[in-house]
Scaffold this active site. Structure first.
Site, PDB file in Angstrom:
ATOM      1  N   ASP A   1      -6.629  17.464  -9.336  1.00  0.00           N
ATOM      2  CA  ASP A   1      -7.396  16.542  -8.498  1.00  0.00           C
ATOM      3  C   ASP A   1      -7.439  17.066  -7.058  1.00  0.00           C
ATOM      4  O   ASP A   1      -7.199  16.328  -6.107  1.00  0.00           O
ATOM      5  CB  ASP A   1      -6.784  15.129  -8.571  1.00  0.00           C
ATOM      6  CG  ASP A   1      -7.763  14.051  -8.121  1.00  0.00           C
ATOM      7  OD1 ASP A   1      -8.982  14.340  -8.037  1.00  0.00           O
ATOM      8  OD2 ASP A   1      -7.322  12.922  -7.847  1.00  0.00           O
TER       9      ASP A   1
ATOM     10  N   LYS B   1      -0.103   1.149  -2.592  1.00  0.00           N
ATOM     11  CA  LYS B   1      -0.314   0.849  -1.186  1.00  0.00           C
ATOM     12  C   LYS B   1       0.639   1.775  -0.437  1.00  0.00           C
ATOM     13  O   LYS B   1       1.750   2.010  -0.894  1.00  0.00           O
ATOM     14  CB  LYS B   1       0.064  -0.611  -0.985  1.00  0.00           C
ATOM     15  CG  LYS B   1      -0.090  -1.142   0.381  1.00  0.00           C
ATOM     16  CD  LYS B   1       0.031  -2.657   0.388  1.00  0.00           C
ATOM     17  CE  LYS B   1       1.335  -3.132  -0.221  1.00  0.00           C
ATOM     18  NZ  LYS B   1       1.625  -4.527  -0.011  1.00  0.00           N
ATOM     19  N   VAL B   2       0.189   2.339   0.677  1.00  0.00           N
ATOM     20  CA  VAL B   2       1.068   3.246   1.413  1.00  0.00           C
ATOM     21  C   VAL B   2       1.347   2.650   2.788  1.00  0.00           C
ATOM     22  O   VAL B   2       0.419   2.279   3.513  1.00  0.00           O
ATOM     23  CB  VAL B   2       0.451   4.662   1.550  1.00  0.00           C
ATOM     24  CG1 VAL B   2       1.421   5.614   2.236  1.00  0.00           C
ATOM     25  CG2 VAL B   2       0.052   5.216   0.191  1.00  0.00           C
TER      26      VAL B   2
ATOM     27  N   GLY C   1      -2.682   3.100   4.180  1.00  0.00           N
ATOM     28  CA  GLY C   1      -3.722   3.490   3.233  1.00  0.00           C
ATOM     29  C   GLY C   1      -3.440   2.932   1.855  1.00  0.00           C
ATOM     30  O   GLY C   1      -2.380   2.359   1.613  1.00  0.00           O
ATOM     31  N   THR C   2      -4.414   3.086   1.009  1.00  0.00           N
ATOM     32  CA  THR C   2      -4.184   2.714  -0.382  1.00  0.00           C
ATOM     33  C   THR C   2      -4.624   3.895  -1.225  1.00  0.00           C
ATOM     34  O   THR C   2      -5.560   4.610  -0.882  1.00  0.00           O
ATOM     35  CB  THR C   2      -4.974   1.467  -0.818  1.00  0.00           C
ATOM     36  OG1 THR C   2      -6.351   1.718  -0.600  1.00  0.00           O
ATOM     37  CG2 THR C   2      -4.547   0.228  -0.069  1.00  0.00           C
ATOM     38  N   GLY C   3      -3.922   4.125  -2.303  1.00  0.00           N
ATOM     39  CA  GLY C   3      -4.314   5.213  -3.188  1.00  0.00           C
ATOM     40  C   GLY C   3      -4.348   4.660  -4.591  1.00  0.00           C
ATOM     41  O   GLY C   3      -3.311   4.502  -5.215  1.00  0.00           O
ATOM     42  N   GLY C   4      -5.511   4.317  -5.068  1.00  0.00           N
ATOM     43  CA  GLY C   4      -5.672   3.778  -6.416  1.00  0.00           C
ATOM     44  C   GLY C   4      -4.864   2.514  -6.605  1.00  0.00           C
ATOM     45  O   GLY C   4      -5.177   1.474  -6.035  1.00  0.00           O
TER      46      GLY C   4
END
Ligand code: H91
Length: 651
Positions: free
Chosen positions: A134, A26-27, A20-23
């Site tokens: 958030d 990159k994960v 995944g990517t979070g902002g």
């Protein structure tokens, strides 16, 4: 990509594909070499972080202080000249958001199970002096035991004077933002979190948002009015609780303290929500200390001392992962790496081979699909190319690996890498490091005395709360609804045993009466029904380049939609035909479509994957969908739109 950026990381972990990517991050999935435990590795490039660096610092400092059964655990922080790596607890179930949309909405009972865990996590972080700011279903992940874990502490605040100090920074996602926050007023972090929890609870039980609009100004007006639709399936108890959380006046809003023993949350439990940590950092597990001390040939005292430094180095990671392994009922054993410690004679390959064997019993069963390779896959390289991120080459990696002949032998030297990260400029966060003796393992009174003080006015963070954010559509009547309602002539018949239990991918809903269809057609659950219709009507077509390999064999998972179709190429052809009509750019790699949308200015607004796959139990074609970047609700609508267009063209 220079190998040395990854050198430190690869000493301790195997790196797999991007999950995944979070902002700005990159994960990737990783495996901790000594324990064989799966981890999620958040990778950030310092240069590209720019102004977001304080946000990373905030997150790291907060996560170092938090240890709770419903908060994602931080194990290890590695900082190199160019990168920051955060090694985190891996949650194979993915985002709560995807879980909700796969089911359309949750039953009241299931919503209660999850909501109790959310309240527990939020009460705990508030007790530690943090407001999350958030809270949304994308920031709650599902672990291997189907429990929730809160993530993304980049926006959290730890007001210097305690939880009741006012904050000014307007941050988070607009749809979840409290009225006082969007008005730019000083607000109290915990009160704003309660509002977001109200929005979250509504999303759990309805499958859509209480306040939503394409136009952000209209959305803000709706939030400020505080009026939302109450669907008929909500029980009086849940309507009451929602109204107590979604109070426009923060002073009239329910407090976390009262939430813990709210009658709705107690139903079927007869006990308040347990908010305190069941895994406090203060207590050391003797078995884990013993195993580590044997491994590193230290006395138990010395080992305990090294662990309790909590440097978030490899010692912290190994200890915490060993503890996690024990908690899962696995043996408290570290991989013996005697071959690797021998100077250069013993082959690294041997160690790798041994590790692989040792990892054989790891949790691949929990994964939605089998992670095939321990090395960078073709797929990974491809994905990275697609993003313009230079991948580490297989050759470089193999060469590098071969050089790491002392990989598992290095004694645990506490590295103070995190101290290199620049001090946060976030005025709302004091140096959040708690004195060691007052770690989160103590059970502080969750609600500290109120000392009110107006915060310093800071510029609202427009990067995060995006007033001009493009949205695709907010039509509540999902396009899939049309398909479902028009499905009386459906040719597909799906046998009950083809249903996926865990997700309730209720393909049989195609036979429901129209009233039921109306209720159930809101979101992704309807995707199954729509696709089913689309697919049964497809004409066979030859697609170049796909005769090569078959689709991957995946396990049933709620991100995998089952299709009543035997030919995967037909499905692929149809999706490929529709994507350009929806202004979705894609790159096809075998049966995977790596999709992205861009704004008029060329900014990538959304990235997701659609992969045609083969399921074996039952033996049907499936489509795996995974959002990598972009607003979750916009993504949901876009995929629904893609599918409904398939139908329109085929009729
Ligand atoms: N969203 C806000 O996509 C868009 C599986 C998966 C499994 C994970 C463990 C930790 C984290 C993510 C995981 C994950 C961001 C994690 C933890 C923290 C954090 C970030 C990620 C996505 C990023 C990828 C995530 C889900 C959320 C998957 N992810 N698949 N285990 O800050 Cl604290 Cl960015």
């Amino acid at each position: 990509m220079a190998v040395d950026n990854y050198e430190e990381l690869l000493k301790y972990y195997d790196l797999h594909e991007t999950i995944g990517t979070g902002g700005f991050a990159k994960v990737k999935l990783g495996t901790h070499l000594l324990t064989g435990e799966k981890v999620a590795i958040k990778i950030m490039d310092k240069e590209s972080l720019g102004d977001d660096l304080p946000r990373v610092k905030t997150e790291i400092e907060a996560m170092k202080n938090l240890s709770h059964q419903h908060v994602c655990r931080l194990y290890h922080v590695i900082e190199t000249p160019k990168k920051i790596f955060m090694v985190l607890e891996y949650c194979p179930g993915g985002e709560l958001f995807d879980y909700i949309i796969a089911k359309d909405r949750l039953t009241e009972e299931e919503a209660r199970v999850f909501f109790r865990q959310i309240v527990s996590a939020v009460a705990y972080i508030h007790s530690q002096g943090y407001a999350h700011r958030d809270l949304k279903p994308e920031n709650l992940l599902i672990d291997g035991d189907h429990n929730l874990k809160l993530i993304d502490f980049g926006l959290c605040a730890k007001p210097k004077g305690g939880m009741d100090y006012h904050l000014m920074t307007c941050c988070g996602s607009p749809a979840y933002a409290a009225p006082e926050l969007i008005q730019g007023k000083a607000y109290i972090g915990s009160e704003a979190d309660i509002w977001s929890m109200g929005v979250l609870m509504y999303a759990l039980m309805c499958g859509y948002l209480p306040f939503d609009d394409d136009n952000v100004m209209v959305l803000y007006k709706k939030i400020m009015r505080g009026k939302y639709e109450i669907p008929k399936w909500l029980s009086p108890g849940s309507v009451l609780l929602l109204s107590q959380m979604l109070q426009v006046d923060p002073k009239k809003r329910i407090s976390v303290k009262h939430l813990l023993r709210h009658p709705w949350l107690m139903q079927g439990y007869h006990c308040p929500v347990e908010w305190y940590s069941k895994c406090p950092l203060g207590y050391l597990d003797e078995d884990c200390v013993t195993e580590l001390s044997v491994y590193y040939k230290h006395s138990k005292e010395k080992m305990s001392h090294l662990i309790t430094e909590w440097n978030y180095d490899h010692t912290t990671a190994t200890y915490l992962l060993l503890q996690a392994k024990k908690a899962r009922g696995k043996p408290v054993r570290l991989v013996r790496a005697s071959a690797a410690v021998e100077p250069s004679g013993s082959s690294f390959k041997e160690l790798r081979a041994r590790n692989k064997l040792n990892f054989e019993d790891a949790d691949t069963a929990e994964l939605p699909y089998v992670f095939g390779s321990m090395e960078f896959s073709d797929d990974e390289m491809f994905y990275e190319d697609f993003n313009g991120i230079e991948p580490i080459s297989m050759k470089e990696r193999t060469k590098f690996r071969a050089e790491l002949n002392s990989v598992n032998s290095a004694p645990a030297t506490p590295l103070k890498q995190h101290t290199q990260i620049k001090q946060s400029e976030d005025k709302e966060n004091s140096d959040s490091k708690l004195p060691k003796s007052e770690g989160p393992f103590l059970h502080p009174a969750p609600w500290t005395p109120i000392t009110k003080k107006k915060g310093v006015l800071t510029t609202p963070n427009n990067n995060i709360l995006m007033p001009g954010k493009e949205k695709m559509s907010t039509n509540k009547d999902s396009p899939m609804k049309k398909i479902v309602q028009a499905s009386s002539d459906m040719t597909a018949t799906i046998s009950p045993e083809r249903r996926c239990r865990s997700v309730d991918l209720d393909l049989n809903q195609v036979h429901l009466d129209s009233a039921q269809k109306k209720k159930g057609a809101k979101v992704f659950g309807s995707l199954e029904r729509g696709l089913d219709r689309v697919i049964t009507m497809l004409t066979p077509n030859k697609r170049k380049g796909c005769a090569r390999d078959g689709p991957r064999k995946l396990r049933a998972h709620y991100n995998v939609t089952m299709i009543n179709l035997l030919n995967p190429d037909q499905l692929l052809n149809e999706i490929v035909r529709v994507l350009p009509q929806k202004n979705v750019d894609y790159v096809q790699k075998g049966y995977t479509l790596k999709c992205k949308t861009q704004s008029d200015f060329g900014k990538v607004t959304m990235q997701f994957e659609l992969e045609v796959c083969q399921l074996n139990k039952p033996d049907v074609v499936g489509i795996r969908r995974q959002r990598l970047k972009g607003d979750a609700w916009v993504y949901k609508r876009l995929v629904e739109d893609i599918l409904s267009s398939c139908k329109v063209t085929m009729v």
